[in-house]
Design an enzyme around this catalytic site. Structure first.
Site, PDB file in Angstrom:
ATOM      1  N   CYS A   1       0.467 -41.475  -4.115  1.00 17.53           N
ATOM      2  CA  CYS A   1      -0.759 -41.355  -3.300  1.00 17.53           C
ATOM      3  C   CYS A   1      -1.758 -42.361  -3.845  1.00 17.53           C
ATOM      4  O   CYS A   1      -2.837 -42.009  -4.331  1.00 17.53           O
ATOM      5  CB  CYS A   1      -1.314 -39.944  -3.355  1.00 17.53           C
ATOM      6  SG  CYS A   1      -0.135 -38.648  -2.924  1.00 17.53           S
TER       7      CYS A   1
ATOM      8  N   LYS B   1      -5.481 -45.781 -10.137  1.00 17.80           N
ATOM      9  CA  LYS B   1      -4.464 -45.332 -11.093  1.00 17.80           C
ATOM     10  C   LYS B   1      -3.290 -46.311 -11.137  1.00 17.80           C
ATOM     11  O   LYS B   1      -2.659 -46.474 -12.182  1.00 17.80           O
ATOM     12  CB  LYS B   1      -3.999 -43.916 -10.748  1.00 17.80           C
ATOM     13  CG  LYS B   1      -5.081 -42.859 -10.973  1.00 17.80           C
ATOM     14  CD  LYS B   1      -4.573 -41.470 -10.656  1.00 17.80           C
ATOM     15  CE  LYS B   1      -5.663 -40.436 -10.943  1.00 17.80           C
ATOM     16  NZ  LYS B   1      -6.849 -40.602 -10.065  1.00 17.80           N
TER      17      LYS B   1
ATOM     18  N   CYS C   1      -8.291 -34.204  -8.311  1.00 16.93           N
ATOM     19  CA  CYS C   1      -9.692 -34.258  -8.732  1.00 16.93           C
ATOM     20  C   CYS C   1     -10.374 -32.985  -8.226  1.00 16.93           C
ATOM     21  O   CYS C   1     -11.416 -33.018  -7.580  1.00 16.93           O
ATOM     22  CB  CYS C   1     -10.390 -35.516  -8.219  1.00 16.93           C
ATOM     23  SG  CYS C   1     -10.276 -35.796  -6.440  1.00 16.93           S
TER      24      CYS C   1
END
Length: 432
Positions: A238, A244, A362
């Site tokens: 994702c 990331k 998150c």
């Protein structure tokens, strides 16, 4: 614009946000486009006022006895910015585009800022419908955790190991007063000023040279603890804009194979430019051609590590997106839980026997975190949790103390606990 006129503008923008349920960024952009007289500093100051008012929306409304945009701004000036009643009154003269003078009731409310009888969700500035889940996650600390999520966030950057070191970057950005990150070995932190704004880091030569990326220290940490190693086959399932992905490439020292994909191909657009700037050469972007198409079918069952930065409510980022807190609606949590189940099942098909899935959100809501992992393990008998002690064991540093933030399956960070955004990490392993 005068400070008083900026307050009037903030009240006007808040009215647009609340009445039309618009994202704050859209309302602020439209306000600026229709008022060319407002300079960049004016627009930035107004945005800061609007976001600060949204941070304390419920508690300010309770203290002021009204939920009007004016009440939210006045309450914020007293509670978050520390203005006295007289200072606020001076800004509300009613002259030269200033807000109307304070009423007797407003003066009284600003003088006391009383919270007697306020429900916990009001004191925590958490939406009422989300409070049960929030309180389950944090227990007796829930009010304090909510208040921390209603505060201002610092600006964190990640030193790009492919281009520089944190020490070198510290020296290069010394004029902006960086602080060394407490958790991530690559993190530098910059505190916001009294107006909530931080330095313009994306205008720095080091940014254009690829020396760093803006990334919360919590995001850096969970990426590091996911366990990527040089030479591995890693999938960022994702990837979105690729924060990331870039961190994974640096941790892998540009050795191995790193695939980045996302169900929404539009989210991947910024990654191309960021990759060029970063010097990451092992990343292959895979774009789905249609709904249901698996762009990684050729590497199914081959990944050493699949990082799942799962779609979620984003409750852990409320410091940075305070308007999102009030726009999320009942039903959204159930939708995100469904999405999480689907993406974890997909990750299970991509990881090799003996490989690992690192599940990241998150979010601070247990239904999206431990709940999602429990549901995955119940449906996939071939997977087992990786013990947190093993996840925290790293050559990058001593992360053992983070065990105090353990959950049933993983690790929960939060502004109050760790000084970061609210990130969750749990790792599961496929049987050999």
């Amino acid at each position: 614009m005068t400070p008083a006129a900026r307050i009037s503008a903030a009240i006007e923008v808040l009215d647009e946000i609340i009445q039309r349920r618009r994202p704050a960024s859209d309302a602020l952009k439209d306000w600026g486009l229709s008022r060319r007289f407002a300079g960049s500093k004016d627009r930035a100051a107004i945005a800061s006022l609007v976001y600060d008012a949204l941070r304390r929306k419920s508690s300010s409304a309770f203290a002021m006895g009204a939920e009007t945009p004016r009440a939210l701004v006045l309450g914020m000036l007293a509670r978050l910015r520390g203005h006295s009643v007289e200072e606020i009154a001076a800004l509300c003269s009613g002259e030269n585009h200033a807000p109307l003078p304070l009423s007797a009731d407003e003066r009284a409310s600003l003088s006391t800022l009383a919270f007697d009888g306020a429900a916990d969700w009001i004191r925590a500035d958490v939406p009422e419908w989300l409070w049960p889940a929030f309180a389950t996650g944090f227990g007796s600390d829930a009010v304090g955790e909510g208040q921390a999520l209603a505060g201002r966030a610092p600006i964190d950057i990640r030193a790009n190991r492919l281009k520089t070191t944190r020490a070198a970057l510290t020296a290069e950005l010394a004029h902006a007063a960086p602080e060394t990150g407490a958790l991530s070995p690559d993190a530098l932190r910059f505190q916001p000023g009294h107006d909530g704004r931080g330095p313009s880091l994306q205008a720095e030569p080091a940014f254009f040279a690829g020396g760093f990326e803006i990334q919360d220290e919590g995001s850096q940490l969970v990426t590091l603890l996911a366990g990527a190693r040089p030479g591995q086959t890693v999938i960022d399932l994702c990837a979105g804009a690729g924060g990331k992905t870039l961190a994974l490439a640096a941790l892998m020292a540009n050795q191995g194979r790193l695939f980045a994909t996302d169900l929404d191909s539009r989210r991947l657009a910024p990654l191309h430019e960021r990759l060029a700037r970063s010097g990451a050469s092992i990343v292959e972007i895979r774009i789905p051609r249609s709904r249901g198409h698996e762009p990684l079918a050729d590497v199914e069952g081959q990944a050493d590590l699949v990082v799942v930065d799962a779609p979620c409510t984003g409750s852990g980022t409320w410091r940075r997106n305070p308007d999102a807190k009030w726009r999320v609606r009942p039903g959204a949590l159930a939708e995100r839980i469904k999405d999480q189940a689907e993406v974890l099942a997909r990750a299970g098909r991509l990881v090799r026997p003996g490989g690992r899935i690192a599940y990241v959100t998150c979010s601070v809501l247990p239904e999206e975190n431990d709940g999602a992992v429990s549901a995955f393990l119940a449906r996939h008998a071939g997977f087992s949790p990786v013990p947190l002690a093993q996840v925290l064991a790293s050559e990058e540093g001593d992360f053992g103390p983070l065990a105090r933030f353990a959950t049933s399956h993983g690790l929960q960070l939060s502004p109050r606990r760790s000084g970061t955004d609210g990130f969750y990490l749990a790792c599961v392993q496929r049987g050999a």
